[in-house]
Design an enzyme around this catalytic site. Structure first.
Site, PDB file in Angstrom:
ATOM      1  CE  LYS A 184      40.319  35.975  36.784  1.00 35.62           C
ATOM      2  NZ  LYS A 184      41.536  36.345  36.026  1.00 35.62           N
ATOM      3  CD  GLU A 260      36.848  49.838  45.580  1.00 32.46           C
ATOM      4  OE1 GLU A 260      36.539  50.882  44.971  1.00 32.46           O
ATOM      5  OE2 GLU A 260      36.818  49.738  46.810  1.00 32.46           O
ATOM      6  CB  CYS A 294      40.400  53.147  38.841  1.00 33.96           C
ATOM      7  SG  CYS A 294      41.143  53.150  40.484  1.00 33.96           S
ATOM      8  CD  GLU A 396      37.871  53.219  33.201  1.00 34.83           C
ATOM      9  OE1 GLU A 396      37.390  52.101  32.916  1.00 34.83           O
ATOM     10  OE2 GLU A 396      38.359  53.482  34.304  1.00 34.83           O
TER      11      GLU A 396
HETATM   12  P1  NAD Z   1      38.510  43.621  33.714  1.00 33.16           P
HETATM   13  O1  NAD Z   1      37.140  43.839  34.238  1.00 33.16           O
HETATM   14  O2  NAD Z   1      38.667  43.328  32.270  1.00 33.16           O
HETATM   15  O3  NAD Z   1      39.212  42.403  34.461  1.00 33.16           O
HETATM   16  C1  NAD Z   1      39.376  42.402  35.860  1.00 33.16           C
HETATM   17  C2  NAD Z   1      39.414  40.971  36.337  1.00 33.16           C
HETATM   18  O4  NAD Z   1      38.137  40.374  36.123  1.00 33.16           O
HETATM   19  C3  NAD Z   1      40.422  40.088  35.614  1.00 33.16           C
HETATM   20  O5  NAD Z   1      41.019  39.237  36.566  1.00 33.16           O
HETATM   21  C4  NAD Z   1      39.542  39.311  34.650  1.00 33.16           C
HETATM   22  O6  NAD Z   1      40.070  38.072  34.269  1.00 33.16           O
HETATM   23  C5  NAD Z   1      38.286  39.121  35.468  1.00 33.16           C
HETATM   24  N1  NAD Z   1      37.070  38.886  34.700  1.00 33.16           N
HETATM   25  C6  NAD Z   1      36.751  39.331  33.457  1.00 33.16           C
HETATM   26  N2  NAD Z   1      35.511  38.908  33.114  1.00 33.16           N
HETATM   27  C7  NAD Z   1      35.027  38.187  34.163  1.00 33.16           C
HETATM   28  C8  NAD Z   1      33.816  37.485  34.418  1.00 33.16           C
HETATM   29  N3  NAD Z   1      32.814  37.457  33.526  1.00 33.16           N
HETATM   30  N4  NAD Z   1      33.677  36.848  35.596  1.00 33.16           N
HETATM   31  C9  NAD Z   1      34.652  36.877  36.520  1.00 33.16           C
HETATM   32  N5  NAD Z   1      35.837  37.513  36.334  1.00 33.16           N
HETATM   33  C10 NAD Z   1      36.011  38.166  35.170  1.00 33.16           C
HETATM   34  O7  NAD Z   1      39.350  44.890  34.157  1.00 33.16           O
HETATM   35  P2  NAD Z   1      40.852  45.221  33.756  1.00 33.16           P
HETATM   36  O8  NAD Z   1      40.847  45.576  32.318  1.00 33.16           O
HETATM   37  O9  NAD Z   1      41.741  44.157  34.282  1.00 33.16           O
HETATM   38  O10 NAD Z   1      41.140  46.524  34.639  1.00 33.16           O
HETATM   39  C11 NAD Z   1      40.893  47.819  34.215  1.00 33.16           C
HETATM   40  C12 NAD Z   1      39.586  48.330  34.813  1.00 33.16           C
HETATM   41  O11 NAD Z   1      39.647  48.259  36.227  1.00 33.16           O
HETATM   42  C13 NAD Z   1      39.300  49.785  34.487  1.00 33.16           C
HETATM   43  O12 NAD Z   1      37.939  49.915  34.188  1.00 33.16           O
HETATM   44  C14 NAD Z   1      39.614  50.493  35.793  1.00 33.16           C
HETATM   45  O13 NAD Z   1      38.957  51.728  35.988  1.00 33.16           O
HETATM   46  C15 NAD Z   1      39.188  49.482  36.794  1.00 33.16           C
HETATM   47  N6  NAD Z   1      39.860  49.729  38.068  1.00 33.16           N
HETATM   48  C16 NAD Z   1      39.123  50.206  39.117  1.00 33.16           C
HETATM   49  C17 NAD Z   1      39.744  50.481  40.329  1.00 33.16           C
HETATM   50  C18 NAD Z   1      38.966  51.032  41.495  1.00 33.16           C
HETATM   51  O14 NAD Z   1      39.491  51.012  42.598  1.00 33.16           O
HETATM   52  N7  NAD Z   1      37.755  51.510  41.304  1.00 33.16           N
HETATM   53  C19 NAD Z   1      41.113  50.243  40.468  1.00 33.16           C
HETATM   54  C20 NAD Z   1      41.824  49.762  39.374  1.00 33.16           C
HETATM   55  C21 NAD Z   1      41.184  49.488  38.179  1.00 33.16           C
END
Ligand code: NAD
Length: 492
Positions: A184, A260, A294, A396
């Site tokens: 997804k 992550e 991130c 963040e």
């Molecule tokens: P997000 O958590 O909003 O969304 C990530 C994914 O999760 C999307 O596909 C979203 O549709 C899905 N999602 C959202 N709510 C959900 C739920 N309740 N159940 C299942 N799936 C759900 O994150 P984002 O805004 O897309 O990405 C940015 C974040 O990702 C930042 O916090 C960043 O630090 C983190 N990030 C971490 C790493 C790492 O390797 N640690 C790498 C890249 C980004």
């Protein structure tokens, strides 16, 4: 990108059991470059996710599961070749969805997307096993050995900041290990996942081994994956708050989880550092990908003797950033992912000002006087003067922004850097070899750099401590997560 050449808006469908599947409802995919609608995306309902799980299970017990490791790896190499054969299309799609500069997508996102498949196809071939010769009272002994087997069906939930790079970072080891997968992608960046489905189909990956379901989190495809009994492991990259929700949802049938999550990463610059290298590295770690990495440094600590000079030089770097459209070769920084995310980042800019921060540079929204004003651009920003206990220093932000503060000695720098509930990454700049080792070993973070940033050997463990995640991906660590280990004891 926006249309099929006949003026019809492009539609992105789900990919289930080898077929592109429409659904009863679509959502709009708008580019942050200038606010244009670029595609309509078919949102998977529960029935489509159920079909994807059935197709994945059939593939796992059928055509995909019956392949030898070598046959599976050959398909993964073909996927890498297939991405490269459509390189420009992937680059354009990633740039339209995210707004990132073409130079970045073509040097980082898409090459790494292809490389991930090759790396894990290579690695899986060298996986060994552990064995113990056991003594028994009757003197005959026993041999114990462990074997690894795939989980079966793995759900992959990925974010928008590095869409193809981060989804393939999970898909490749999961598939190399023999799992069937359901991806997804983020609702903000659905396009390269759909192109990847076309590549999988064209190179002959068996139907159902790779599926894509589009949609959102709660009460949508994300939640349908995390609560599905037929999915045995979920690998997630995204926000810490989302990780909490997924953990709750996945607890019902005790899925294996790899997370992550977010970061609030420190960079420490000692006075003896190579100044120019530290400036280059820090500017990249604050502004690259519009700060939406991130691993970005949002907290910068500089030893007092070089503090003023460092602040002035980093300010110049921020002010010199060329903000623009992806296809403009001069562009160094694109927009944020969306207007909604810009509101979030802006709210931290406002909060910092309210708390009395000194705005070293930026803090606002640029005005271009052209179509970019309908996009999601924001100014590169540096704040100073805030206490470590403020929300700006604790949470963040995920934009092109850092807070910069002076320190007087190593212990103080370490204490400030570790004063966070996150624990993803750290950077130390020094020419004192012992101090580089000492300080980076003292960091409470999973990924620690000395005199560099974002340098990655993909075999190394990657992941965070505390609120930054669970488990490690990368190399053998990823292969461990995407398989179950079982022991066999044979009495001789
Ligand atoms: P997000 O958590 O909003 O969304 C990530 C994914 O999760 C999307 O596909 C979203 O549709 C899905 N999602 C959202 N709510 C959900 C739920 N309740 N159940 C299942 N799936 C759900 O994150 P984002 O805004 O897309 O990405 C940015 C974040 O990702 C930042 O916090 C960043 O630090 C983190 N990030 C971490 C790493 C790492 O390797 N640690 C790498 C890249 C980004």
């Amino acid at each position: 990108m926006a249309s099929d050449g006949k003026g019809n808006l492009r539609e992105l469908r789900n990919f289930v059991g080898g077929e592109f599947v429409a659904s009863g409802s679509t959502f709009e995919n708008v580019t942050p470059v200038d606010g244009t609608l670029i595609s309509l995306v078919h949102e998977a309902d529960r029935a489509i996710v159920d079909r994807a799980v059935d197709a994945a299970r059939d593939a796992y017990y059928g055509a995909w599961g019956k392949l030898t490791t070598e046959q599976r790896c050959n398909l993964l190499y073909a996927v890498a070749d297939g991405i490269e054969a459509r390189f420009d299309e992937f680059v354009d799609a990633e740039c339209a969805d995210t707004g990132k500069p073409k130079s970045l997508a073509s040097h980082l996102d898409i090459p790494r997307g292809a490389a991930n498949f090759r790396i894990f196809a290579d690695l899986i071939k060298s996986v060994g096993t552990e064995a113990y010769m056991q003594e028994t009272p009757d003197g005959r002994g026993a041999v114990n050995y462990s074997v690894r087997q795939p989980h079966g069906v793995v759900g992959v939930i990925s974010p928008w900041n590095l869409p193809l790079l981060l989804s393939t970072w999970k898909l490749a080891p999961a598939m190399a290990s023999g799992n069937a997968v359901i991806l997804k992608p983020s609702e903000e960046t659905p396009t390269t996942a759909t192109l990847l489905a076309e590549v999988m189909k064209s190179v002959g990956v068996p139907d159902g081994a790779f599926n894509v379901v589009h949609g959102f989190g709660p009460d949508s495809a994300g939640e349908f994956i995390t609560t599905h009994e037929g999915i045995h492991a979920v690998t997630f990259t995204g926000e810490t708050a989302t990780g909490r929700e997924i953990m709750k949802a996945a607890s019902a049938n005790i899925k294996a989880l790899s997370f992550e999550l977010g970061g609030k990463n420190p960079a420490i610059i000692f006075a003896d550092a190579d100044f120019d290298a530290a400036i280059d590295g820090t500017a990249r770690s604050v502004f690259a990908n519009t700060g939406q990495v991130c691993l970005s440094s949002e907290r910068v600590y500089v030893e007092r003797p070089v503090y003023e000079r460092f602040v002035d030089t980093l300010k110049q770097r921020g002010e010199a950033m060329v903000i623009g459209r992806p296809e403009d070769s001069a562009t160094q920084m694109g927009p944020l992912i969306s207007r909604e995310h810009r509101e979030k980042v802006s709210s931290y800019y406002a909060l910092a000002a309210e708390l009395g921060a000194e705005t070293v540079t930026g803090g606002g929204i640029p005005a271009f006087g052209d179509e970019r004003d309908a996009g999601a651009y924001i100014e590169p920003t540096i704040f100073a003067g805030l206490g470590e206990d403020t929300r700006v220093q604790k949470e963040e932000i995920f934009g092109p922004v850092c807070h910069i503060a002076p320190f007087d000695d190593e212990d103080e720098a370490v204490a400030m850097a570790n004063d966070t509930e996150y624990g993803l990454a750290s950077v130390v700049w020094t020419t004192d070899l012992s101090r580089g080792h000492r300080v980076s070993q003292a960091m409470e973070a999973g990924i620690n750099w000395v005199n560099c940033w974002f340098l990655r050997d993909l075999r190394t463990p990657f992941g965070g401590m505390g609120l930054s995640g669970i488990g490690r991906e990368g190399g053998q660590h990823a292969l461990n997560f995407y398989s179950e280990q079982k022991n066999i004891c044979v009495k001789l």
